[in-house]
Write an enzyme that holds these catalytic residues in place. Structure first.
Site, PDB file in Angstrom:
ATOM      1  N   SER A  14       0.812  -1.230   0.000  1.00  9.87           N
ATOM      2  CA  SER A  14       0.000   0.000   0.000  1.00  9.87           C
ATOM      3  C   SER A  14       0.840   1.273   0.000  1.00  9.87           C
ATOM      4  O   SER A  14       0.286   2.368   0.167  1.00  9.87           O
ATOM      5  CB  SER A  14      -0.921  -0.006   1.225  1.00  9.87           C
ATOM      6  OG  SER A  14      -0.154  -0.188   2.399  1.00  9.87           O
ATOM      7  N   THR A  67      -4.603   8.165   8.073  1.00 13.04           N
ATOM      8  CA  THR A  67      -4.603   6.991   7.210  1.00 13.04           C
ATOM      9  C   THR A  67      -6.046   6.551   7.037  1.00 13.04           C
ATOM     10  O   THR A  67      -6.906   6.897   7.837  1.00 13.04           O
ATOM     11  CB  THR A  67      -3.746   5.866   7.827  1.00 13.04           C
ATOM     12  OG1 THR A  67      -3.711   4.758   6.928  1.00 13.04           O
ATOM     13  CG2 THR A  67      -4.291   5.386   9.171  1.00 13.04           C
ATOM     14  N   GLY A  68      -6.308   5.792   5.990  1.00 11.05           N
ATOM     15  CA  GLY A  68      -7.665   5.304   5.777  1.00 11.05           C
ATOM     16  C   GLY A  68      -8.301   5.951   4.568  1.00 11.05           C
ATOM     17  O   GLY A  68      -7.602   6.410   3.650  1.00 11.05           O
ATOM     18  N   THR A 115      -1.836   3.892   4.222  1.00  4.72           N
ATOM     19  CA  THR A 115      -0.793   4.913   4.134  1.00  4.72           C
ATOM     20  C   THR A 115       0.184   4.827   5.302  1.00  4.72           C
ATOM     21  O   THR A 115      -0.224   4.518   6.413  1.00  4.72           O
ATOM     22  CB  THR A 115      -1.482   6.287   4.252  1.00  4.72           C
ATOM     23  OG1 THR A 115      -2.517   6.339   3.301  1.00  4.72           O
ATOM     24  CG2 THR A 115      -0.529   7.431   4.079  1.00  4.72           C
ATOM     25  N   THR A 174       1.817   7.036   0.107  1.00  2.96           N
ATOM     26  CA  THR A 174       0.948   5.887  -0.158  1.00  2.96           C
ATOM     27  C   THR A 174       0.840   5.592  -1.651  1.00  2.96           C
ATOM     28  O   THR A 174       1.107   6.470  -2.481  1.00  2.96           O
ATOM     29  CB  THR A 174      -0.474   6.170   0.385  1.00  2.96           C
ATOM     30  OG1 THR A 174      -1.251   4.979   0.375  1.00  2.96           O
ATOM     31  CG2 THR A 174      -1.187   7.214  -0.453  1.00  2.96           C
ATOM     32  N   ARG A 182      -7.289   8.927  -9.727  1.00  4.51           N
ATOM     33  CA  ARG A 182      -7.767   9.242  -8.371  1.00  4.51           C
ATOM     34  C   ARG A 182      -6.590   9.630  -7.468  1.00  4.51           C
ATOM     35  O   ARG A 182      -5.566   8.978  -7.432  1.00  4.51           O
ATOM     36  CB  ARG A 182      -8.493   8.034  -7.799  1.00  4.51           C
ATOM     37  CG  ARG A 182      -9.084   8.242  -6.389  1.00  4.51           C
ATOM     38  CD  ARG A 182      -8.159   7.742  -5.310  1.00  4.51           C
ATOM     39  NE  ARG A 182      -8.770   7.793  -3.965  1.00  4.51           N
ATOM     40  CZ  ARG A 182      -8.108   7.570  -2.847  1.00  4.51           C
ATOM     41  NH1 ARG A 182      -6.822   7.274  -2.876  1.00  4.51           N
ATOM     42  NH2 ARG A 182      -8.720   7.632  -1.683  1.00  4.51           N
TER      43      ARG A 182
HETATM   44  N1  GLY Z   1      -5.339   7.335   2.715  1.00  4.43           N
HETATM   45  C1  GLY Z   1      -4.915   6.884   1.479  1.00  4.43           C
HETATM   46  C2  GLY Z   1      -5.832   7.134   0.392  1.00  4.43           C
HETATM   47  O1  GLY Z   1      -7.013   7.322   0.576  1.00  4.43           O
HETATM   48  O2  GLY Z   1      -5.373   7.133  -0.734  1.00  4.43           O
END
Ligand code: GLY
Length: 337
Positions: free
Chosen positions: A90, A243-244, A192, A210, A220
């Site tokens: 990731s 993160t998330g 991340t 990330t 995106r």
């Molecule tokens: N937190 C990483 C993302 O949404 O790309």
């Protein structure tokens, strides 16, 4: 966690009661030695980071912090550990691709003077955090994206590499056959890497990097390169990282919110909890996704909180080198996007 909440609990009074008594938040954070009230001594250095892969990242950052180096150098070198690790799916090299098979990377960095650098939708460059730092230090801009970011990296001596490992490619091929075309997050208890640090000089910095959501739409960009969303540092107050699910973090400007809450006197823990509550209040679907926040204030106090259980974070200071589970809002531990 040296939270003000715990300190006030010990006093046996509530925050409103303290304000009625005219006691300011900063006064409540002072310790009493005999009849003399003295300011709480800062713990330093400190580094905190997200997820299990953050532990070796903290170890790398600690080498710099322990030897009296700058927090900025510590976080930049620390997050390069998972960026370079092909087994971390990731972040950086080895990251899972978008739905068309492209590994696209997002990173940002912020220093003690409020300088910031960021790259988004960057392809073919193994350590995007290094490019983000160069954007911060060598260009008049904060953010470069896509081909422009890659061209800039090449101009600075970086090489284009294939970041899609065989393992990641096989997972993408398998995902395509399942063909539900849904992005995923936190499928393996990680996402991340966000890292914030306080150095021996008392200066704060942070970094975040990330490969974003697996199987995302091409183009995106998540929260990780957005200053104020996944990362914010104010050297007078503190630093925070996220993160998330990036969309939820961007829409509530999470890291900036946490730093501003700390500025108003909230502890890092209280600030993280309020910022998570904000996401829950604004998202009826919050049971189905994860966001985790980490915060660090100028005194070296830390906070960690997430929507779901399972958010692992790492905290190093001169007294400890720990990996812990954050307190969380729901018990469900949902792992889907
Ligand atoms: N937190 C990483 C993302 O949404 O790309």
């Amino acid at each position: 966690m040296g939270s003000r909440r715990k300190f006030i609990k010990k006093l046996g009074v509530t925050l409103p009661a303290l304000s009625i008594l005219g006691v300011q938040a900063c006064e409540a954070e002072k310790e009493t030695k005999g009849a003399v009230s003295v300011s709480k001594k800062a713990i330093k250095p400190v580094v905190i980071s997200t997820w299990k892969f953050g532990f070796p990242a903290n170890e790398k950052a600690w080498e710099t912090l322990e030897s009296g180096g700058r927090a900025l150098d510590a976080v930049e070198s620390g997050v390069q550990v998972p960026e370079s690790d092909p087994n971390v799916s990731s972040v950086g090299y080895g990251g899972l691709p978008d739905r068309d098979g492209n590994v696209t990377l997002d990173s940002c960095i912020m220093d003690e003077s409020g300088n910031a650098g960021s790259v988004a939708f960057l392809q073919g460059i193994k350590n995007p955090i290094r490019v983000a730092r160069l954007v911060m230090e060598k260009t008049p801009h904060v953010m470069l994206v896509g081909k422009g970011a890659q061209d800039y990296a090449l101009s600075q001596g970086f090489k284009v590499e294939d970041l899609l490992t065989e393992k990641a490619r096989k997972r993408w091929e398998k995902w395509k056959t399942d063909a539900n075309y849904q992005p995923e997050i936190n499928v393996e208890d990680h996402d991340t890497i966000g890292m914030v640090a306080l150095d021996k000089n008392g200066d704060l910095s942070g970094a975040c990097t990330t490969s974003g959501l697996a199987w995302k739409m091409h183009g995106r960009v998540g929260d990780s390169p957005i200053i104020g969303a996944a990362l914010y540092v104010d050297n007078e107050v503190g630093a925070a990282t996220a993160t998330g699910k990036g969309e939820a973090v961007i829409k509530t400007v999470g890291a900036f919110l946490i730093v501003e809450l700390m500025r108003q006197g909230k502890s890092p823990q209280e600030a993280c909890e309020i910022a998570i509550q904000r996401i829950i209040d604004k998202n009826p679907g919050s049971k189905n996704f994860q966001v985790g926040y980490l915060a660090l204030n100028k005194q070296g106090e830390t906070g960690a909180y997430s929507i779901q259980k399972g958010f692992t974070y790492n905290e190093f200071n001169p007294d400890k080198k720990e990996q812990n589970q954050a307190e969380h809002y729901y018990e469900t531990g949902v792992r889907t996007y």
